[in-house]
Enzyme design. Structure first.
Site, PDB file in Angstrom:
ATOM      1  N   ARG A   1      29.033 -24.237  15.913  1.00  0.00           N
ATOM      2  CA  ARG A   1      28.318 -22.966  15.994  1.00  0.00           C
ATOM      3  C   ARG A   1      27.250 -22.836  14.915  1.00  0.00           C
ATOM      4  O   ARG A   1      26.169 -22.293  15.170  1.00  0.00           O
ATOM      5  CB  ARG A   1      29.312 -21.806  15.916  1.00  0.00           C
ATOM      6  CG  ARG A   1      28.689 -20.419  16.002  1.00  0.00           C
ATOM      7  CD  ARG A   1      27.638 -20.275  17.077  1.00  0.00           C
ATOM      8  NE  ARG A   1      28.075 -20.721  18.395  1.00  0.00           N
ATOM      9  CZ  ARG A   1      27.272 -20.918  19.428  1.00  0.00           C
ATOM     10  NH1 ARG A   1      25.964 -20.741  19.299  1.00  0.00           N
ATOM     11  NH2 ARG A   1      27.748 -21.312  20.578  1.00  0.00           N
TER      12      ARG A   1
ATOM     13  N   LYS B   1       7.173 -11.115   9.243  1.00  0.00           N
ATOM     14  CA  LYS B   1       8.226 -10.453  10.017  1.00  0.00           C
ATOM     15  C   LYS B   1       9.256 -11.477  10.468  1.00  0.00           C
ATOM     16  O   LYS B   1       9.407 -11.796  11.649  1.00  0.00           O
ATOM     17  CB  LYS B   1       7.609  -9.707  11.200  1.00  0.00           C
ATOM     18  CG  LYS B   1       6.676  -8.593  10.762  1.00  0.00           C
ATOM     19  CD  LYS B   1       5.968  -7.943  11.929  1.00  0.00           C
ATOM     20  CE  LYS B   1       4.996  -6.868  11.450  1.00  0.00           C
ATOM     21  NZ  LYS B   1       4.243  -6.242  12.571  1.00  0.00           N
TER      22      LYS B   1
ATOM     23  N   LYS C   1      -3.784  -3.454   2.575  1.00  0.00           N
ATOM     24  CA  LYS C   1      -3.545  -2.648   3.766  1.00  0.00           C
ATOM     25  C   LYS C   1      -3.831  -1.179   3.453  1.00  0.00           C
ATOM     26  O   LYS C   1      -4.201  -0.845   2.321  1.00  0.00           O
ATOM     27  CB  LYS C   1      -2.111  -2.867   4.252  1.00  0.00           C
ATOM     28  CG  LYS C   1      -1.842  -4.327   4.646  1.00  0.00           C
ATOM     29  CD  LYS C   1      -0.400  -4.558   5.015  1.00  0.00           C
ATOM     30  CE  LYS C   1      -0.039  -3.989   6.360  1.00  0.00           C
ATOM     31  NZ  LYS C   1      -0.653  -4.742   7.466  1.00  0.00           N
TER      32      LYS C   1
ATOM     33  N   GLU D   1      -7.304  -5.366   5.594  1.00  0.00           N
ATOM     34  CA  GLU D   1      -7.050  -4.873   6.936  1.00  0.00           C
ATOM     35  C   GLU D   1      -8.118  -3.850   7.318  1.00  0.00           C
ATOM     36  O   GLU D   1      -8.468  -2.975   6.523  1.00  0.00           O
ATOM     37  CB  GLU D   1      -5.672  -4.224   6.986  1.00  0.00           C
ATOM     38  CG  GLU D   1      -5.293  -3.648   8.338  1.00  0.00           C
ATOM     39  CD  GLU D   1      -3.952  -2.943   8.279  1.00  0.00           C
ATOM     40  OE1 GLU D   1      -2.970  -3.507   8.796  1.00  0.00           O
ATOM     41  OE2 GLU D   1      -3.897  -1.824   7.721  1.00  0.00           O
TER      42      GLU D   1
ATOM     43  N   ASP E   1      -7.198  -5.072  13.002  1.00  0.00           N
ATOM     44  CA  ASP E   1      -5.907  -4.602  13.479  1.00  0.00           C
ATOM     45  C   ASP E   1      -6.025  -3.651  14.658  1.00  0.00           C
ATOM     46  O   ASP E   1      -6.743  -2.645  14.593  1.00  0.00           O
ATOM     47  CB  ASP E   1      -5.177  -3.906  12.323  1.00  0.00           C
ATOM     48  CG  ASP E   1      -3.753  -3.533  12.667  1.00  0.00           C
ATOM     49  OD1 ASP E   1      -3.124  -4.265  13.452  1.00  0.00           O
ATOM     50  OD2 ASP E   1      -3.269  -2.513  12.143  1.00  0.00           O
TER      51      ASP E   1
END
Length: 312
Positions: free
Chosen positions: A125, A160, A192, A221, A242
């Site tokens: 597993r 992410k 950002k 951004e 974006d």
């Protein structure tokens, strides 16, 4: 005990992906994964150790149950080695019949594992979890890579990723033909919207980064063409465009390209599109002239590729 067909190709190495996955990272990750299953080392598997004699020896085939792009074969040998050490048994021998980054079909034997049955079953597993996860990311990435063929644009990953598995996730992106953007917060500056608010504007944010970390690239951004131009004027190396509709994105790319090489703007500004980049929209976005498409879904939403370990 059975063996794979004699005409099955054999690969000495499970991977030709560059850069390779770090051996130290593999060892630490496998140790953590085995601890989860067995408890603190050496741990135990109450089912396998009760029902299978330590002396029993078999071959198991690692098999693809679905079509895709395989990745994560590089964890197989270390998983078997650590499992064998915990059980005080010899490590099984592994023969690879394909490599990470290769396309696979249902029923294809990816590797043959021969050794103590206890080791094979206890390790099953853990090695499947890691390889199936990586193969799912590689498969999703390969789909974008095929869609972008001939456009000149590359598909990029993002931060992410699954906590603790970033190195594997980004390795899998490379196996699928994609490109890693930044590995973390330490290697590329990305300004950002919240940074703009905190710093008091795009230009102050860029100037602060240049002063504190002059060795890093600065990406900004932008949600609109005006924001992109502002970032360009402030000295950004790289623009993240974006959530722009395709027509706005195309107009922004054209505006940036028209400014390149003038008024202190670099001869080529790297442009990256991001946000709502589904596979069916990828090619039209690439044809706007951007250099990159960053797709968080490669790592945060890719389903696993179904792999199995079949004992013979």
């Amino acid at each position: 005990m059975s063996t794979p067909p004699p005409d099955l190709p054999v690969h000495a190495s499970p991977s030709a992906v560059e850069p390779p996955l770090d051996d130290g990272w593999i060892a630490r990750t496998v140790q953590t994964a085995l601890d989860e299953d067995l408890g603190p080392a050496p741990g135990r598997d109450v089912t396998t150790q009760a029902t299978v004699p330590p002396s029993d020896t078999r071959t198991a085939h690692l098999v693809a149950r679905a079509a895709g792009t395989v990745a994560g074969l590089v964890v197989v040998a270390e998983t078997l080695r650590q499992t064998a050490t915990r059980l005080a048994l010899p490590a099984p021998e592994v023969t690879f019949h394909t490599q990470d980054g290769s396309a696979v079909v249902p029923g294809q034997v990816l590797a043959s594992l021969t050794g103590r049955t206890q080791v094979l079953l206890v390790a099953e597993r853990t090695l499947l979890n890691l390889a199936s996860r990586a193969s799912g990311v590689a498969t999703a990435t390969a789909a974008f890579t095929r869609e972008l063929a001939g456009t000149g644009a590359q598909v990029l990953d993002t931060r992410k990723t699954t906590p603790g598995l970033r190195a594997l996730d980004k390795y899998a992106v490379r196996a699928g033909g994609g490109t890693n953007k930044r590995m973390g917060l330490h290697d590329v500056a990305m300004v950002k919207d919240n940074h703009v608010v905190a710093a008091g504007g795009v230009a102050p944010a860029i100037h602060a980064i240049r002063a504190a970390f002059p060795d890093v690239l600065v990406q900004v951004e932008a949600d609109t063409t005006a924001q992109a131009m502002e970032a360009l004027d402030a000295g950004a190396d790289f623009l993240l465009l974006d959530n722009m509709p395709t027509d706005v994105l195309a107009a922004t790319v054209a505006a940036v390209r028209e400014r390149q090489g003038r008024d202190g703007v670099p001869a080529h500004v790297e442009l990256e599109a991001t946000g709502t980049l589904t596979l069916d929209r990828a090619r039209e976005v690439a044809l706007t002239g951007v250099d990159h498409l960053s797709v968080g879904a490669l790592t945060h939403s890719a389903p696993i590729l179904d792999l199995a370990l079949d004992l013979r």
